[in-house]
Design a protein around this motif. Structure first.
Motif, mmCIF file in Angstrom:
data_model
loop_
_atom_site.group_PDB
_atom_site.id
_atom_site.type_symbol
_atom_site.label_atom_id
_atom_site.label_comp_id
_atom_site.label_asym_id
_atom_site.label_seq_id
_atom_site.Cartn_x
_atom_site.Cartn_y
_atom_site.Cartn_z
ATOM 1 N N UNK A 133 1.104 -0.657 -0.362
ATOM 2 C CA UNK A 133 0.304 0.066 0.147
ATOM 3 C C UNK A 133 0.979 1.189 0.036
ATOM 4 N N UNK A 134 0.137 1.957 -0.878
ATOM 5 C CA UNK A 134 1.185 3.414 -0.327
ATOM 6 C C UNK A 134 0.866 4.377 0.997
ATOM 7 N N UNK A 135 1.661 5.142 1.264
ATOM 8 C CA UNK A 135 1.546 5.837 1.837
ATOM 9 C C UNK A 135 2.153 7.380 2.437
ATOM 10 N N UNK A 136 2.060 8.123 3.238
ATOM 11 C CA UNK A 136 2.739 9.402 3.499
ATOM 12 C C UNK A 136 4.144 9.169 4.209
ATOM 13 N N UNK A 137 3.764 8.240 5.552
ATOM 14 C CA UNK A 137 5.042 8.133 6.262
ATOM 15 C C UNK A 137 5.340 6.729 6.729
ATOM 16 N N UNK A 138 6.652 6.755 7.170
ATOM 17 C CA UNK A 138 7.023 4.835 7.103
ATOM 18 C C UNK A 138 7.170 4.928 8.303
ATOM 19 N N UNK A 139 7.267 3.587 9.637
ATOM 20 C CA UNK A 139 7.757 3.866 11.172
ATOM 21 C C UNK A 139 9.270 3.923 10.925
ATOM 22 N N UNK A 140 10.019 4.159 12.111
ATOM 23 C CA UNK A 140 10.894 3.512 11.644
ATOM 24 C C UNK A 140 11.544 2.949 12.117
ATOM 25 N N UNK A 141 11.100 1.474 12.767
ATOM 26 C CA UNK A 141 11.382 -0.163 13.405
ATOM 27 C C UNK A 141 11.711 -0.957 12.154
ATOM 28 N N UNK A 142 11.325 -0.307 10.705
ATOM 29 C CA UNK A 142 11.837 -0.761 9.210
ATOM 30 C C UNK A 142 12.215 -0.017 8.273
ATOM 31 N N UNK A 143 13.211 0.427 7.620
ATOM 32 C CA UNK A 143 12.548 0.621 6.583
ATOM 33 C C UNK A 143 13.843 1.087 5.324
ATOM 34 N N UNK A 144 13.541 1.263 4.125
ATOM 35 C CA UNK A 144 14.803 0.774 3.087
ATOM 36 C C UNK A 144 14.115 1.822 2.115
ATOM 37 N N UNK A 145 15.843 2.324 1.814
ATOM 38 C CA UNK A 145 15.714 3.721 0.329
ATOM 39 C C UNK A 145 16.499 3.232 -0.384
ATOM 40 N N UNK A 146 16.669 3.682 -1.357
ATOM 41 C CA UNK A 146 17.590 3.393 -2.385
ATOM 42 C C UNK A 146 19.451 4.086 -2.189
ATOM 43 N N UNK A 147 20.071 3.342 -2.264
ATOM 44 C CA UNK A 147 21.740 4.352 -1.746
ATOM 45 C C UNK A 147 21.871 6.077 -2.420
ATOM 46 N N UNK A 148 20.869 5.237 -3.186
ATOM 47 C CA UNK A 148 21.960 6.837 -4.634
ATOM 48 C C UNK A 148 21.023 7.724 -3.931
ATOM 49 N N UNK A 149 19.184 7.465 -4.080
ATOM 50 C CA UNK A 149 18.472 8.551 -3.597
ATOM 51 C C UNK A 149 19.361 8.964 -2.384
ATOM 52 N N UNK A 150 19.413 8.387 -1.017
ATOM 53 C CA UNK A 150 20.142 9.262 0.318
ATOM 54 C C UNK A 150 20.669 10.057 0.010
ATOM 55 N N UNK A 151 22.148 9.213 -1.294
ATOM 56 C CA UNK A 151 22.738 10.319 -0.889
ATOM 57 C C UNK A 151 23.052 11.906 -1.688
ATOM 58 N N UNK A 152 21.842 11.487 -2.759
ATOM 59 C CA UNK A 152 21.348 13.106 -2.701
ATOM 60 C C UNK A 152 20.301 13.677 -1.452
#
Length: 250
Positions: A133-152
């Motif tokens: 499901x699409x959401x507005x925000x994620x909980x801190x217990x477990x979340x994932x991002x692409x490395x290249x996106x976090x670099x930016x």
């Protein structure tokens, strides 16, 4: 950047026994190409999760960065691979995780979308989902991002230990990305009740930073109204309540 691993699992450790139990459970997982990055914060080396995670991300070799608490336990040997394989398929990925809050709330009240169980009794929490499901925000217990996106879009300079996944979720939406919750066979062993007065102070910061872009900031803990006098009064009352609760716990 050439990534040598598919996933970097990053966790902040304050209590070594908890970490050892986490690692023992993690070692049961199969069909996942990952490295584990342990952030030792036993002596309070970092003043915020954001600073700790930014530091770890610089050392990570994974295409995807998985930020998770050491009190997470996977309920079968394929639980982690199923989560991550689903996340790999998601289009226009901003932030993905295993618990989150939607943009539109039922009855305008707090809503948690998840399949995880929580606490010593493994109780179900929130609204059960059977698909991503699409959401507005994620909980801190477990979340994932692409490395290249976090670099930016690295974690901000905000101090403290709350709202870091929420803030990255808001930043992702402003970057025209999509955030998702995926079904997961996961046990979050803690009860999740960590919203002391510091939580409220950081929440008020989030409203000040991002309130002009969102009519409310919806988290797995509460809904934060962002407009009008009522929003300020509600957060002020919540702050007073949490200060009193924190004092009584001492």
């Amino acid at each position: 950047m050439k990534y040598t691993r598919q996933f970097s699992l990053i966790t902040i450790v304050n209590k070594e026994p908890v970490y050892q139990e986490f690692k023992k459970n993690l070692d049961t997982q199969v069909n996942v190409d990952y490295e584990l990055i342990k952030i030792d914060n036993s002596d309070n080396q970092f003043n915020s999760a954001r600073a700790a995670y930014n530091d770890a991300a610089k050392k990570a070799n994974g295409e995807y960065l998985v930020f998770l608490h050491p009190d997470i336990r996977f309920l079968d040997e394929n639980a982690l691979s199923d989560i991550l394989n689903e996340i790999k398929k998601l289009p226009n990925l901003g932030v993905a995780g295993i618990a989150g809050s939607p943009q539109k709330l039922v009855n305008n009240d707090r809503q948690i979308l998840t399949t995880i169980v929580q606490g010593t009794d493994k109780e179900s929490v929130g609204t059960l989902i059977n698909k991503t499901e699409k959401v507005q925000t994620l909980d801190e217990c477990f979340f994932v991002v692409k490395h290249e996106w976090l670099d930016k879009h690295p974690f901000t300079e905000c101090k403290g230990w709350h709202f870091y996944a929420v803030e990255q979720s808001l930043i992702a939406l402003l970057d025209h990305k999509d955030n998702y919750v995926v079904p997961a066979r996961v046990w979050h062993t803690s009860a999740g009740a960590s919203e002391d007065y510091r939580y409220v102070l950081i929440g008020r910061q989030m409203v000040k930073r991002y309130g002009e872009y969102f009519p409310s900031i919806n988290t797995t803990v509460r809904k934060w109204d962002t407009k009008g006098i009522k929003a300020n009064i509600n957060s002020s009352l919540y702050l007073v309540k949490r200060v009193i609760t924190t004092y009584l716990r001492k």
